[in-house]
Design a protein around this motif. Structure first.
Motif, PDB file in Angstrom:
ATOM      1  N   TYR A  64       0.840  -1.202   0.000  1.00 25.08           N
ATOM      2  CA  TYR A  64       0.000   0.000   0.000  1.00 25.08           C
ATOM      3  C   TYR A  64       0.870   1.245   0.000  1.00 25.08           C
ATOM      4  O   TYR A  64       0.539   2.248  -0.639  1.00 25.08           O
ATOM      5  N   ASP A  65       1.997   1.214   0.713  1.00 30.10           N
ATOM      6  CA  ASP A  65       2.969   2.302   0.577  1.00 30.10           C
ATOM      7  C   ASP A  65       3.428   2.425  -0.874  1.00 30.10           C
ATOM      8  O   ASP A  65       3.578   3.529  -1.399  1.00 30.10           O
ATOM      9  N   PHE A  66       3.660   1.294  -1.511  1.00 33.43           N
ATOM     10  CA  PHE A  66       4.079   1.276  -2.911  1.00 33.43           C
ATOM     11  C   PHE A  66       3.016   1.915  -3.803  1.00 33.43           C
ATOM     12  O   PHE A  66       3.333   2.594  -4.786  1.00 33.43           O
ATOM     13  N   ALA A  67       1.739   1.696  -3.456  1.00 31.74           N
ATOM     14  CA  ALA A  67       0.632   2.212  -4.274  1.00 31.74           C
ATOM     15  C   ALA A  67       0.417   3.707  -4.090  1.00 31.74           C
ATOM     16  O   ALA A  67       0.343   4.464  -5.060  1.00 31.74           O
ATOM     17  N   CYS A  68       0.327   4.157  -2.836  1.00 32.65           N
ATOM     18  CA  CYS A  68      -0.138   5.531  -2.590  1.00 32.65           C
ATOM     19  C   CYS A  68       0.969   6.564  -2.530  1.00 32.65           C
ATOM     20  O   CYS A  68       0.702   7.765  -2.633  1.00 32.65           O
ATOM     21  N   SER A  69       2.210   6.133  -2.356  1.00 31.94           N
ATOM     22  CA  SER A  69       3.299   7.106  -2.212  1.00 31.94           C
ATOM     23  C   SER A  69       3.519   7.932  -3.470  1.00 31.94           C
ATOM     24  O   SER A  69       4.077   9.041  -3.398  1.00 31.94           O
ATOM     25  N   VAL A  70       3.102   7.425  -4.622  1.00 30.05           N
ATOM     26  CA  VAL A  70       3.282   8.207  -5.852  1.00 30.05           C
ATOM     27  C   VAL A  70       2.425   9.472  -5.811  1.00 30.05           C
ATOM     28  O   VAL A  70       2.773  10.474  -6.453  1.00 30.05           O
TER      29      VAL A  70
ATOM     30  N   PHE B 158       9.547   0.763   0.424  1.00 29.74           N
ATOM     31  CA  PHE B 158       8.726   0.395  -0.734  1.00 29.74           C
ATOM     32  C   PHE B 158       8.095   1.644  -1.342  1.00 29.74           C
ATOM     33  O   PHE B 158       8.047   1.804  -2.568  1.00 29.74           O
ATOM     34  N   GLY B 159       7.583   2.532  -0.488  1.00 31.43           N
ATOM     35  CA  GLY B 159       6.938   3.743  -0.983  1.00 31.43           C
ATOM     36  C   GLY B 159       7.890   4.644  -1.738  1.00 31.43           C
ATOM     37  O   GLY B 159       7.569   5.146  -2.820  1.00 31.43           O
ATOM     38  N   TYR B 160       9.080   4.830  -1.196  1.00 32.07           N
ATOM     39  CA  TYR B 160      10.042   5.691  -1.875  1.00 32.07           C
ATOM     40  C   TYR B 160      10.567   5.045  -3.153  1.00 32.07           C
ATOM     41  O   TYR B 160      10.910   5.739  -4.111  1.00 32.07           O
ATOM     42  N   THR B 161      10.617   3.719  -3.184  1.00 32.74           N
ATOM     43  CA  THR B 161      11.025   3.035  -4.413  1.00 32.74           C
ATOM     44  C   THR B 161      10.018   3.293  -5.526  1.00 32.74           C
ATOM     45  O   THR B 161      10.385   3.613  -6.667  1.00 32.74           O
ATOM     46  N   SER B 162       8.733   3.164  -5.217  1.00 31.52           N
ATOM     47  CA  SER B 162       7.709   3.415  -6.236  1.00 31.52           C
ATOM     48  C   SER B 162       7.709   4.877  -6.645  1.00 31.52           C
ATOM     49  O   SER B 162       7.535   5.212  -7.824  1.00 31.52           O
ATOM     50  N   GLY B 163       7.922   5.780  -5.670  1.00 29.85           N
ATOM     51  CA  GLY B 163       7.976   7.199  -6.003  1.00 29.85           C
ATOM     52  C   GLY B 163       9.093   7.501  -6.979  1.00 29.85           C
ATOM     53  O   GLY B 163       8.908   8.271  -7.931  1.00 29.85           O
ATOM     54  N   ALA B 164      10.272   6.867  -6.777  1.00 31.79           N
ATOM     55  CA  ALA B 164      11.394   7.085  -7.685  1.00 31.79           C
ATOM     56  C   ALA B 164      11.101   6.527  -9.068  1.00 31.79           C
ATOM     57  O   ALA B 164      11.391   7.163 -10.093  1.00 31.79           O
TER      58      ALA B 164
END
Length: 470
Positions: A44-50, A189-195
């Motif tokens: 979910y961090d991966f999903a919403c962090s963008v 995970f969130g910062y990875t998806s953001g990058a």
């Protein structure tokens, strides 16, 4: 209100929380089930962090400010609901408004989640409302600043609601000794998806001419793509996370269902039984207000005060995302060795020094802005991840969502003071430098208040086992 141990709960779990891993087949099965939920939770961090990265930090601030300026009168003001607002402050005020909306709803949602045990349907509703509003930003063009403000308010409030429910799973899917590591991995995970998404955004934005797009169309595609990403990857946690059943109290001790401000008052009254938890929350409210304001206003500062190109801002935020992954994981390891409290205090000192340096950045000099971005990246993820895991130790069993609604008010819900101060400072002085330096006080005061919290006594007072290092 306590949680009921059900057939699908992990062996040895009480109040819906996992027991420490034991020996034998039962312990191995419990650990495997816990790991499966943790992996789903990370996504979910991966999903919403963008949304936080591409929308709130990079594109929406400068773009909505430009839209507001296009609709402004000859003196540079727009008039939402007949109120004169300087176009350069409209984005900051919209962020503050979204937070106030969330404050009205979060305590009620948290209480419903705890009393029903059904966090997952509420998480789905909040996530897809936010994703839809973000996708709708594709239609933000011309002078539609009111549409932009409305979509921002809906998306930001929905994100806050979803994070209440998401964070409330942390005590249920990890043992006390796992908490710092699991929380740090979620942020990583969130910062990875953001990058990753920022790289794609950079390709679209920089190459918009070759794709036959105008600059504005490229920005709107980047905004909408964040909503589509958010909705698509939310499927993973919704498939892996489990709801826990609860036992409803009856009789004289029952907790009646209330709504709105009554629930907020009830939650705060209950928290008075745990004054040390409340002391931590006050410290977090203050220093995190500074963190959230930096996240939401950095791109405006870079574009308006430092006169940097949009592509420079994207690269800087991409640098933040990459270094934040290393920072979150690295600070997680430091917390294992030195304890979460000491590690957070160190990060707050670094935040204050970083913002003070930001005041002196020369305009039109990208290299110094990149250096500032690197400093922010190294402390951003770790300070957020460890604050979340530390608070999870201070929450009484069975009240995870209700207490995390108060935490989320500090995280996003009550983080309206910083943007408001930022916007007012600019409105009065006309200088974003004066606005950015005003944020240092949030970190200094938060440091002092956190240093005074005896966290071991706070964990014991909440009725939770105390980790070896905290």
């Amino acid at each position: 209100m306590s949680a009921q141990t059900t057939d699908d709960a992990e062996p040895g779990a009480e109040d819906g929380r996992p027991a420490r891993s034991g020996d034998g087949a039962a312990g191995a099965a419990a650990a495997a089930a816990r790991k499966r939920e943790q992996h789903g939770w990370y996504f979910y961090d991966f999903a919403c962090s963008v949304y936080s990265t591409s929308v709130l930090t990079v594109f929406l601030g400068p773009y909505l400010t430009a839209v507001a300026k296009a609709a402004a009168d000859s003196e540079g003001y727009v008039h939402p609901l007949g109120i004169p607002v300087r176009a350069g402050s409209y984005f900051a005020y919209s962020v503050s408004a979204s937070v106030l909306v969330a404050v009205l709803i979060m305590p009620l949602v948290g209480a419903i989640a705890d009393r029903s045990g059904r966090k997952k349907p509420l998480l789905a509703a909040a996530a897809y409302t936010g994703a839809a509003a973000t996708t709708g930003m594709f239609f933000l063009n011309g002078d539609r600043y009111l549409l932009g403000g409305l979509l921002l308010i809906v998306a930001n409030a929905a994100l806050s609601l979803s994070m209440v429910l998401y964070n409330a799973y942390l005590p249920q899917i990890s043992t006390p000794d796992e908490r710092d590591t699991v929380s740090s991995r979620g942020w990583a995970f969130g910062y990875t998806s953001g990058a990753l998404v920022l790289v794609l955004n950079l390709v679209v934005y920089q190459g918009h001419d070759s794709f036959g797009l105008s600059e504005g169309e490229a920005v709107r595609i980047c905004l909408a793509s964040a909503g589509l990403w958010w909705g698509a990857f939310t499927i993973v946690p919704l498939r892996r996370l489990r709801d826990r059943a609860v036992v409803r109290k009856t009789g004289p001790g029952a907790e009646p269902a209330v709504s709105g401000w009554k629930q907020l008052v009830a939650t705060l009254k209950d928290m008075r039984r745990y004054p040390l938890t409340l002391s931590f929350l006050l410290a977090y409210l203050i220093y995190n207000d500074g963190v959230q304001t930096v996240i939401s206003q950095a791109s405006v500062y870079g574009s308006e005060e430092l006169e940097l190109e949009q592509s420079t801002l994207i690269v800087a935020v991409l640098l933040v995302q990459i270094l934040a992954v290393a920072g979150a994981l690295g600070m997680g390891r430091l917390a294992v060795r030195y304890g979460a409290k000491r590690t957070i205090l160190g990060s707050l000192a670094a935040w204050g020094v970083t913002l003070a340096a930001g005041y002196f950045l020369p305009a039109r000099t990208p290299v110094w802005f990149f250096a500032l971005a690197a400093m922010i990246g190294l402390v951003l993820g770790g300070s957020q991840a460890l604050s979340r895991s530390l608070f999870s130790h201070l929450v009484p069993a069975g009240k995870e969502a209700e207490y995390f609604s108060a935490y989320e008010m500090s995280d996003r819900g009550l983080s309206w003071v910083g943007p408001l101060v930022f916007g007012l400072t600019y409105q009065v002085t006309g200088s974003y430098r004066d606005a950015i330096i005003s944020l240092v006080v949030f970190f200094a005061l938060g440091f002092v208040l956190l240093a005074r919290v005896p966290v071991r006594r706070a964990v014991e007072a909440a009725g939770n086992p105390v980790p070896e290092r905290i």
